[in-house]
Design a protein around this motif. Structure first.
Motif, PDB file in Angstrom:
ATOM      1  N   GLY A   1       8.398  -8.596   7.090  1.00  0.00           N
ATOM      2  CA  GLY A   1       8.224  -7.693   5.958  1.00  0.00           C
ATOM      3  C   GLY A   1       9.346  -6.689   5.850  1.00  0.00           C
TER       4      GLY A   1
ATOM      5  N   CYS B   1      12.129  -6.274   2.782  1.00  0.00           N
ATOM      6  CA  CYS B   1      12.351  -4.997   2.078  1.00  0.00           C
ATOM      7  C   CYS B   1      13.820  -4.599   2.090  1.00  0.00           C
ATOM      8  CB  CYS B   1      11.500  -3.893   2.701  1.00  0.00           C
ATOM      9  SG  CYS B   1       9.731  -4.063   2.435  1.00  0.00           S
TER      10      CYS B   1
ATOM     11  N   GLY C   1      10.163  -5.592  -6.048  1.00  0.00           N
ATOM     12  CA  GLY C   1       9.146  -5.604  -4.993  1.00  0.00           C
ATOM     13  C   GLY C   1       7.802  -6.096  -5.507  1.00  0.00           C
TER      14      GLY C   1
ATOM     15  N   GLY D   1       6.241  -9.478  -4.302  1.00  0.00           N
ATOM     16  CA  GLY D   1       5.011  -9.283  -3.542  1.00  0.00           C
ATOM     17  C   GLY D   1       3.810  -9.983  -4.142  1.00  0.00           C
TER      18      GLY D   1
ATOM     19  N   ASP E   1       2.789  -8.245   5.707  1.00  0.00           N
ATOM     20  CA  ASP E   1       1.998  -7.022   5.576  1.00  0.00           C
ATOM     21  C   ASP E   1       2.409  -5.925   6.551  1.00  0.00           C
ATOM     22  OD1 ASP E   1       0.612  -8.111   3.512  1.00  0.00           O
ATOM     23  OD2 ASP E   1      -1.192  -8.593   4.656  1.00  0.00           O
TER      24      ASP E   1
ATOM     25  N   THR F   1       5.852  -4.389   5.552  1.00  0.00           N
ATOM     26  CA  THR F   1       5.824  -3.552   4.345  1.00  0.00           C
ATOM     27  C   THR F   1       5.048  -2.265   4.596  1.00  0.00           C
ATOM     28  OG1 THR F   1       3.896  -4.800   3.524  1.00  0.00           O
ATOM     29  CG2 THR F   1       6.073  -5.503   2.765  1.00  0.00           C
ATOM     30  N   ARG F   2       3.993  -2.363   5.412  1.00  0.00           N
ATOM     31  CA  ARG F   2       3.225  -1.158   5.750  1.00  0.00           C
ATOM     32  C   ARG F   2       4.102  -0.182   6.538  1.00  0.00           C
ATOM     33  NH1 ARG F   2      -0.487  -3.467   8.349  1.00  0.00           N
ATOM     34  NH2 ARG F   2      -1.878  -3.830   6.576  1.00  0.00           N
TER      35      ARG F   2
ATOM     36  N   SER G   1       7.411  -0.046   6.499  1.00  0.00           N
ATOM     37  CA  SER G   1       8.494   0.439   5.631  1.00  0.00           C
ATOM     38  C   SER G   1       8.005   1.516   4.674  1.00  0.00           C
ATOM     39  CB  SER G   1       9.088  -0.733   4.836  1.00  0.00           C
ATOM     40  OG  SER G   1       9.629  -1.704   5.710  1.00  0.00           O
ATOM     41  N   GLU G   2       6.811   1.315   4.136  1.00  0.00           N
ATOM     42  CA  GLU G   2       6.269   2.293   3.190  1.00  0.00           C
ATOM     43  C   GLU G   2       5.944   3.612   3.868  1.00  0.00           C
ATOM     44  OE1 GLU G   2       2.536   2.915   0.060  1.00  0.00           O
ATOM     45  OE2 GLU G   2       2.589   1.163   1.364  1.00  0.00           O
TER      46      GLU G   2
ATOM     47  N   ALA H   1       8.867  -1.625  -0.492  1.00  0.00           N
ATOM     48  CA  ALA H   1       7.589  -1.871   0.190  1.00  0.00           C
ATOM     49  C   ALA H   1       6.407  -1.429  -0.673  1.00  0.00           C
ATOM     50  CB  ALA H   1       7.563  -1.138   1.530  1.00  0.00           C
TER      51      ALA H   1
ATOM     52  N   MET I   1       5.921  -4.105  -3.208  1.00  0.00           N
ATOM     53  CA  MET I   1       5.356  -5.328  -2.631  1.00  0.00           C
ATOM     54  C   MET I   1       3.870  -5.180  -2.310  1.00  0.00           C
ATOM     55  SD  MET I   1       8.341  -6.812  -0.094  1.00  0.00           S
ATOM     56  CE  MET I   1       7.281  -8.188   0.400  1.00  0.00           C
ATOM     57  N   ARG I   2       3.416  -3.957  -2.083  1.00  0.00           N
ATOM     58  CA  ARG I   2       2.026  -3.740  -1.703  1.00  0.00           C
ATOM     59  C   ARG I   2       1.119  -3.474  -2.917  1.00  0.00           C
ATOM     60  NH1 ARG I   2       1.118  -3.340   3.507  1.00  0.00           N
ATOM     61  NH2 ARG I   2      -0.703  -1.993   3.300  1.00  0.00           N
TER      62      ARG I   2
END
Length: 337
Positions: free
Chosen positions: A11, A15, A42, A46, A56, A59-60, A62-63, A297, A300-301
């Protein structure tokens, strides 16, 4: 550590690659900027070929984590006088905006038919800092997992919509004048990532000032948690538990997040001229890169299936609260700013 890297790498690398691509595309469209491309690509990726569970964790990370690091590094380029420049009027605006948001979320939610705790979760999420605020006050309210998950989804979707709309609204209302635009973006948007993204759609100066407004809101999570504890304590005492049990349960754990403390430490060091100029420039560059990666991210989420699954009732609730926030901010900015 090895297991963390293995889970996070797919992930995170996705990103980073999309972030690089977004910045290259933005070179051909400088008026749009890389932030919008980062979020847009994204969201597209995503919900299509990158819509897999293996992304997941990355991205979690990165966010959440990269944004926190970015905020700390942002402090290295700010003086404390820049933060203090908001003054009592800026703090007054934020407090009134937060109180209005919580009351609006509660009243609208109850009218629509949602339960008390869910409405309070929505109030905290919209008033303070999105999912982080909801996670903080959930134990205080003893909210169930379903209410927590639903409120996080609605708040994040509402914030994503406002993230794109607010720069357009502030252009109409204020011609993107820095202080008013920053107050509206920093005083309304639900997560720190959305504030940074919304500011980037205007200009770097607005991003910087809007982030300061947002940081003040995050600090006030302590006051919101304490207030919620009192509300919940009164409810529990009257309906379920004994006074002794209620006193025990009303104790909460809420503090200022580590990255806010780090931000002020960096700003203090920079104000005291203890940071080399090369470090300050490097911190700003790294912070900007972290922001773009985090915005990818965030995009993507955002899942289309979540928007569909919540149905019209939840989305009407979220948009109604968001509309109230915009109206309240417009009125309060005219009073305080």
């Amino acid at each position: 550590m090895k297991n963390f890297i293995v889970k996070t790498a797919p992930g995170f690398l996705a990103c980073v690659i999309i972030s690089f691509l977004s910045q290259k595309i933005a070179e051909f469209f400088p008026t749009i900027g890389s932030a919008l491309f980062a979020i847009g690509i994204g969201i597209l990726c995503g919900n299509t070929f990158l819509n897999k569970d293996c992304f997941d964790e990355g991205t979690r990370f990165s966010e959440k984590n990269l944004l926190e690091y970015s905020i700390v590094l942002t402090g290295a380029a700010l003086m404390l006088k820049d933060i203090a420049a908001l003054g009592l009027s800026g703090i007054g605006f934020i407090l009134c905006q937060m109180i209005t948001t919580i009351f609006a979320a509660y009243i609208i939610g109850r009218k629509i038919g949602f339960n008390k705790k869910f409405c309070l979760l929505m109030g905290a999420g919209n008033a303070v800092c999105g999912s982080s605020a909801i996670a903080t006050v959930s134990p205080v309210l003893d909210a169930d997992t379903k209410d927590k998950g639903l409120s996080i989804t609605i708040v994040n979707v509402t914030g994503t919509i406002l993230m794109v709309l607010l720069p357009l609204i502030t252009e109409i209302l204020y011609k993107h004048e820095t202080l008013q635009t920053s107050a509206m973006i920093g005083g309304i948007l639900q997560s720190i990532g959305q504030v940074i993204a919304g500011g980037q759609l205007v200009n770097p100066e607005v991003t910087e000032v809007a982030t300061i407004f947002k940081i003040i809101r995050i600090i006030f999570i302590v006051l919101v948690a304490l207030s919620y504890s009192h509300i919940n304590a009164e409810h529990e005492e009257k309906h379920i538990f004994t006074k002794e049990k209620n006193k025990k349960d009303s104790k909460i754990k809420a503090g200022i997040p580590w990255f806010i403390i780090g931000f002020f430490i960096m700003a203090s060091l920079h104000t005291a001229h203890l940071l080399p100029e090369a470090f300050t420039k490097g911190a700003k560059t790294i912070s900007q890169q972290f922001e773009i990666i985090a915005l990818v991210a965030i995009g993507m989420r955002v899942k289309f299936k979540d928007l569909i699954s919540e149905g019209p009732k939840g989305m009407i609730y979220g948009l109604a609260v968001g509309t109230c926030q915009v109206i309240a901010a417009f009125i309060l900015i005219n009073i305080f700013i």
